[in-house]
Enzyme design. Structure first.
Site, PDB file in Angstrom:
ATOM      1  N   SER A  11      -0.732  94.914 -14.307  1.00  0.00           N
ATOM      2  CA  SER A  11      -0.133  95.711 -13.240  1.00  0.00           C
ATOM      3  C   SER A  11      -0.385  95.007 -11.918  1.00  0.00           C
ATOM      4  O   SER A  11       0.034  93.866 -11.748  1.00  0.00           O
ATOM      5  CB  SER A  11      -0.714  97.133 -13.271  1.00  0.00           C
ATOM      6  OG  SER A  11      -0.095  97.955 -12.305  1.00  0.00           O
ATOM      7  N   HIS A  38       4.039  95.998 -14.466  1.00  0.00           N
ATOM      8  CA  HIS A  38       4.548  97.214 -13.842  1.00  0.00           C
ATOM      9  C   HIS A  38       5.439  96.834 -12.662  1.00  0.00           C
ATOM     10  O   HIS A  38       4.970  96.584 -11.559  1.00  0.00           O
ATOM     11  CB  HIS A  38       3.394  98.107 -13.382  1.00  0.00           C
ATOM     12  CG  HIS A  38       2.698  98.775 -14.516  1.00  0.00           C
ATOM     13  ND1 HIS A  38       1.431  99.283 -14.429  1.00  0.00           N
ATOM     14  CD2 HIS A  38       3.088  99.021 -15.788  1.00  0.00           C
ATOM     15  CE1 HIS A  38       1.073  99.821 -15.580  1.00  0.00           C
ATOM     16  NE2 HIS A  38       2.068  99.655 -16.427  1.00  0.00           N
ATOM     17  N   ASP A 131      -3.169 102.180 -17.901  1.00  0.00           N
ATOM     18  CA  ASP A 131      -2.166 101.876 -18.912  1.00  0.00           C
ATOM     19  C   ASP A 131      -2.621 100.668 -19.735  1.00  0.00           C
ATOM     20  O   ASP A 131      -3.177  99.712 -19.203  1.00  0.00           O
ATOM     21  CB  ASP A 131      -0.827 101.568 -18.230  1.00  0.00           C
ATOM     22  CG  ASP A 131       0.329 101.465 -19.208  1.00  0.00           C
ATOM     23  OD1 ASP A 131       0.226 102.015 -20.318  1.00  0.00           O
ATOM     24  OD2 ASP A 131       1.343 100.842 -18.846  1.00  0.00           O
TER      25      ASP A 131
END
Length: 194
Positions: A11, A38, A131
């Site tokens: 991310s 992301h 995540d």
């Protein structure tokens, strides 16, 4: 045991981490790589152009029903979950975000773990959320190999820390050590099968 796929999740700070990880991989790298970064839903193709300039692998957004192939770094397209199907093709989904993210690392990792089982390497890099930790756990449960970027040296430590809290990780390494470990694992698995 031969590795058949590598999945990467990252991310915040992830673009630099992916470039560093893939910079020394050869153009004919023998294992396909799929990655979730992301990305904002309005991310343009400039990301793909940039990565293709920086690394030797072919970099592209994964397409629905596309066959997974070696020598490629497949990136989950913005605003789509990326999954791997039993026939080793990609599928794209606009299902609800997972961990506030679409694409979600967990979605890719869980589907990949179910397909490739012990023949997969899962890698979590820098990021500022959680995540990927459940997906990495699925990879570990299916017998795959798990690698997490060292949270002490990662640009953002939250994602690596969440993965380490969730999974008994096989390797915790600085970003510049991960490529060598991957090459070593692939070489070792090749020697065992030949």
């Amino acid at each position: 045991m031969k590795y058949e796929a590598i999945v990467i999740g990252t991310s915040a700070g992830g673009l630099d981490a992916v470039k560093t990880l893939c910079a020394h991989l050869p153009a004919d790298f023998s294992v396909p790589i799929a990655a979730v970064l992301h990305l904002h839903r309005n991310t343009k193709d400039d990301l793909i152009t940039l990565l293709n300039r920086e690394i030797r692998l072919t970099v592209k957004y994964a397409e629905d029903k596309e066959q997974i192939q070696k020598g490629c770094l497949f990136i989950a397209p913005p605003d789509y979950h990326l999954l791997i199907e039993d026939d080793r093709t990609f599928s794209l989904s606009v299902d609800e975000p997972v961990n506030y993210s679409r694409p979600s690392i967990d979605v890719l990792f869980e589907s990949a773990a179910d397909v490739f089982r012990e023949h997969i390497i899962g890698i979590i890099l820098t990021g500022a959320n959680k995540d990927g930790s459940l997906g990495l756990r699925r990879i570990k449960e299916r017998g795959g190999t798990t690698i997490v970027e060292n949270p002490r040296t990662a640009q953002y430590s939250e994602m690596p820390l969440a993965a380490i809290a969730e999974v008994e990780v096989d390797y915790i390494l600085d970003i510049n050590e991960i490529t060598n470990k991957v090459m070593e694992l692939l070489l070792r698995s090749k020697c065992k099968t030949s």
